[in-house]
Structures are given as C-alpha cells and as structure tokens.
Design a protein around this motif. Structure first.
Motif, PDB file in Angstrom:
ATOM      1  N   GLN A 182      -9.940 -25.108  20.094  1.00 28.53           N
ATOM      2  CA  GLN A 182     -11.112 -25.913  20.431  1.00 28.53           C
ATOM      3  C   GLN A 182     -10.806 -26.774  21.640  1.00 28.53           C
ATOM      4  N   SER A 183     -11.518 -26.499  22.732  1.00 23.18           N
ATOM      5  CA  SER A 183     -11.333 -27.270  23.964  1.00 23.18           C
ATOM      6  C   SER A 183     -12.572 -28.088  24.313  1.00 23.18           C
ATOM      7  N   GLY A 184     -13.636 -27.922  23.529  1.00 21.76           N
ATOM      8  CA  GLY A 184     -14.871 -28.660  23.758  1.00 21.76           C
ATOM      9  C   GLY A 184     -15.810 -28.449  22.589  1.00 21.76           C
ATOM     10  N   GLY A 185     -16.977 -29.017  22.704  1.00 17.38           N
ATOM     11  CA  GLY A 185     -17.972 -28.859  21.654  1.00 17.38           C
ATOM     12  C   GLY A 185     -17.639 -29.661  20.406  1.00 17.38           C
ATOM     13  N   GLU A 186     -18.371 -29.337  19.320  1.00 18.90           N
ATOM     14  CA  GLU A 186     -18.192 -30.042  18.051  1.00 18.90           C
ATOM     15  C   GLU A 186     -17.958 -29.049  16.924  1.00 18.90           C
ATOM     16  N   TYR A 187     -16.952 -29.328  16.101  1.00 17.82           N
ATOM     17  CA  TYR A 187     -16.748 -28.582  14.861  1.00 17.82           C
ATOM     18  C   TYR A 187     -17.025 -29.554  13.724  1.00 17.82           C
ATOM     19  N   ILE A 188     -17.976 -29.223  12.863  1.00 24.76           N
ATOM     20  CA  ILE A 188     -18.358 -30.098  11.758  1.00 24.76           C
ATOM     21  C   ILE A 188     -18.287 -29.296  10.462  1.00 24.76           C
ATOM     22  N   GLN A 189     -17.501 -29.797   9.523  1.00 21.16           N
ATOM     23  CA  GLN A 189     -17.415 -29.174   8.207  1.00 21.16           C
ATOM     24  C   GLN A 189     -17.813 -30.227   7.178  1.00 21.16           C
ATOM     25  N   THR A 190     -18.976 -30.029   6.567  1.00 21.13           N
ATOM     26  CA  THR A 190     -19.569 -31.069   5.721  1.00 21.13           C
ATOM     27  C   THR A 190     -19.095 -31.032   4.280  1.00 21.13           C
ATOM     28  N   ALA A 191     -18.446 -29.968   3.858  1.00 18.53           N
ATOM     29  CA  ALA A 191     -17.992 -29.863   2.467  1.00 18.53           C
ATOM     30  C   ALA A 191     -16.719 -29.039   2.405  1.00 18.53           C
ATOM     31  N   SER A 192     -15.985 -29.177   1.328  1.00 18.33           N
ATOM     32  CA  SER A 192     -14.810 -28.390   1.019  1.00 18.33           C
ATOM     33  C   SER A 192     -13.685 -28.622   2.027  1.00 18.33           C
ATOM     34  N   GLN A 193     -12.866 -27.603   2.241  1.00 17.73           N
ATOM     35  CA  GLN A 193     -11.637 -27.744   3.011  1.00 17.73           C
ATOM     36  C   GLN A 193     -11.618 -26.829   4.224  1.00 17.73           C
ATOM     37  N   LEU A 194     -10.912 -27.270   5.268  1.00 16.48           N
ATOM     38  CA  LEU A 194     -10.524 -26.414   6.371  1.00 16.48           C
ATOM     39  C   LEU A 194      -9.071 -26.052   6.098  1.00 16.48           C
ATOM     40  N   ARG A 195      -8.795 -24.747   5.915  1.00 15.25           N
ATOM     41  CA  ARG A 195      -7.479 -24.302   5.466  1.00 15.25           C
ATOM     42  C   ARG A 195      -6.839 -23.399   6.513  1.00 15.25           C
ATOM     43  N   MET A 196      -5.546 -23.644   6.780  1.00 11.98           N
ATOM     44  CA  MET A 196      -4.780 -22.827   7.718  1.00 11.98           C
ATOM     45  C   MET A 196      -3.613 -22.181   6.981  1.00 11.98           C
ATOM     46  N   GLY A 197      -3.476 -20.841   7.096  1.00 12.19           N
ATOM     47  CA  GLY A 197      -2.416 -20.121   6.402  1.00 12.19           C
ATOM     48  C   GLY A 197      -2.698 -20.067   4.915  1.00 12.19           C
ATOM     49  N   THR A 198      -3.652 -19.229   4.514  1.00 13.88           N
ATOM     50  CA  THR A 198      -4.150 -19.306   3.141  1.00 13.88           C
ATOM     51  C   THR A 198      -3.623 -18.239   2.196  1.00 13.88           C
ATOM     52  N   SER A 199      -3.451 -17.005   2.641  1.00 15.74           N
ATOM     53  CA  SER A 199      -3.013 -15.957   1.714  1.00 15.74           C
ATOM     54  C   SER A 199      -2.423 -14.787   2.491  1.00 15.74           C
ATOM     55  N   GLY A 200      -1.761 -13.890   1.761  1.00 17.83           N
ATOM     56  CA  GLY A 200      -1.226 -12.681   2.375  1.00 17.83           C
ATOM     57  C   GLY A 200      -0.210 -12.940   3.472  1.00 17.83           C
ATOM     58  N   ASN A 201       0.633 -13.964   3.306  1.00 18.56           N
ATOM     59  CA  ASN A 201       1.627 -14.355   4.309  1.00 18.56           C
ATOM     60  C   ASN A 201       0.999 -14.662   5.659  1.00 18.56           C
ATOM     61  N   GLY A 202      -0.227 -15.149   5.641  1.00 19.55           N
ATOM     62  CA  GLY A 202      -0.944 -15.460   6.866  1.00 19.55           C
ATOM     63  C   GLY A 202      -0.423 -16.706   7.559  1.00 19.55           C
ATOM     64  N   ILE A 203      -0.601 -16.726   8.863  1.00 17.57           N
ATOM     65  CA  ILE A 203      -0.292 -17.895   9.690  1.00 17.57           C
ATOM     66  C   ILE A 203      -1.599 -18.373  10.283  1.00 17.57           C
ATOM     67  N   GLY A 204      -1.917 -19.651  10.074  1.00 18.11           N
ATOM     68  CA  GLY A 204      -3.130 -20.228  10.621  1.00 18.11           C
ATOM     69  C   GLY A 204      -2.814 -21.373  11.555  1.00 18.11           C
ATOM     70  N   VAL A 205      -3.447 -21.362  12.734  1.00 18.20           N
ATOM     71  CA  VAL A 205      -3.193 -22.370  13.765  1.00 18.20           C
ATOM     72  C   VAL A 205      -4.521 -22.930  14.251  1.00 18.20           C
ATOM     73  N   TYR A 206      -4.625 -24.250  14.277  1.00 14.41           N
ATOM     74  CA  TYR A 206      -5.792 -24.923  14.853  1.00 14.41           C
ATOM     75  C   TYR A 206      -5.295 -25.771  16.005  1.00 14.41           C
ATOM     76  N   ASN A 207      -5.698 -25.414  17.230  1.00 13.35           N
ATOM     77  CA  ASN A 207      -5.335 -26.146  18.443  1.00 13.35           C
ATOM     78  C   ASN A 207      -6.546 -26.939  18.911  1.00 13.35           C
ATOM     79  N   LEU A 208      -6.463 -28.257  18.818  1.00 14.00           N
ATOM     80  CA  LEU A 208      -7.545 -29.126  19.280  1.00 14.00           C
ATOM     81  C   LEU A 208      -7.104 -29.814  20.568  1.00 14.00           C
ATOM     82  N   SER A 209      -7.743 -29.428  21.674  1.00 14.19           N
ATOM     83  CA  SER A 209      -7.394 -30.017  22.965  1.00 14.19           C
ATOM     84  C   SER A 209      -8.565 -30.757  23.600  1.00 14.19           C
ATOM     85  N   GLY A 210      -9.762 -30.621  23.031  1.00  9.66           N
ATOM     86  CA  GLY A 210     -10.936 -31.296  23.554  1.00  9.66           C
ATOM     87  C   GLY A 210     -12.081 -31.189  22.572  1.00  9.66           C
ATOM     88  N   GLY A 211     -13.141 -31.907  22.848  1.00 13.87           N
ATOM     89  CA  GLY A 211     -14.269 -31.906  21.931  1.00 13.87           C
ATOM     90  C   GLY A 211     -13.990 -32.769  20.715  1.00 13.87           C
TER      91      GLY A 211
END
Length: 194
Positions: free
Chosen positions: A31-60
C-alpha cells in the motif's frame, strides 16, 4: 501454494470481514496510497499451508480492528510500516508461527497491545508507547542506529533479547517493564531516563 500480490495506490478498499494475506501460499499487500478500511474481524498475514504474508505500508492510510501475524505454526507474518498511517483499534498479535513488525517511519497507533516475536525499529523511525493501558510483549526488540523506542506508559515485556544501536528512552516514567534474563547487545546504543 501460489503467490499473489495486491498493490493499493489510490482509492478505497473496504472489507467488512476477515482479510487474509498469505493463505495456502505466499501473499504480499503493498500500500503506497489510498485507504484500506477493515470494519470487522482480523487482518491476518501468514494464515495456513505454510504461507508467508507480508503487508508493506509506505503511504496512504489503514484502519483495522486487529492484526494477526503468523497465525499457525509453519506460517510467517510480516508487517512493514515505512510511511503512511496505521490505526489499529484493538491489538497486533503473533500466532503460533513467526511474527515480525518492521517500523521505519510513518504513523502507527495501536490502542491495546502488541505481542510479536520480533519488533524492529529502523531507518530513523521513532516508535512511541504512550497509551497507559497498552501492554507490549516482544521476543526480540531491535532498535537500529538513529532510531528510538520511547516508553511513556503501559507495560513492556521483552523476553528474548534487546539489540540496541539506537535509543531506548524510558522518559523517567515509573511503569511496568520487564527486561530480566534476556540477552543484551547495547554496544553502540543508549538507554535514557530509566
């Protein structure tokens, strides 16, 4: 598993249910701009199946209720904040997998607590723990050259190690902090106002 990438550069992305980055594969949300809005529950990174989750926030801006990193064993979740604004109305927690936050700039406010395996403050970033009810637990707290972790209120528990090349400032505050029985590397950093 597969690999997926989302780039948010402008506009608004609105979710009213759980968000997953790195579910049964590797996922990256830039995310380098704009708006991310999550009104309920969770934002999850790396959830199942040996997954890797990355959230890069550089703007917005991002406004979420909870963030969970490395949900299950074998998964890895990373949150990197280098710019923009992140507001978390409850907590950031690490699950049974690996969890890491890299903070180097921008604005990050977490209303209740942060509990992750590694917290890295770098790039001249200054992270302030100022909410009296906050309780932060880190396996490793790594504060790089030119960066600051400022403790002003709440509880701080570092259980695995303190790597200090920057500044750890306790602001002469009487509070609850536990740095006992951990490995210290403060060869080039400073502890102030303790």
């Amino acid at each position: 598993g597969s690999t997926g990438t989302i780039n948010l550069e402008g506009g608004v992305m609105l979710r009213d249910n759980q968000g997953n980055i790195g579910r049964d594969g590797d996922g990256v949300f830039n995310q380098s701009g704009g708006e991310y809005i999550q009104t309920a529950s969770q934002l999850r990174m790396g959830t199942s199946g040996n997954g890797i989750g990355v959230y890069n926030l550089s703007g917005g801006s991002a406004d979420v209720v909870d963030i969970v990193l490395g949900v299950n064993g074998g998964n890895k979740g990373y949150l990197a904040v280098s710019g923009g604004s992140l507001l978390v109305s409850n907590s950031i927690v690490g699950g049974d997998g690996y969890s890491q936050i890299d903070y180097s700039g921008g604005f990050m406010e977490v209303a209740n607590s942060i509990s992750v395996k590694a917290m890295v403050v770098s790039g001249g970033g200054s992270l302030v723990q100022s909410v009296g009810t906050s309780s932060n637990t880190f396996g490793l707290l790594d504060i790089d050259t030119g960066s600051t972790y400022s403790y002003q209120a709440g509880a701080l528990d570092v259980t695995g190690g303190l790597a200090l090349k920057g500044v750890m400032d306790f602001n002469s505050v009487t509070g609850t902090y536990n740095l006992d029985q951990i490995l210290f590397d403060i060869s080039s950093g400073t502890i102030e106002n303790s």
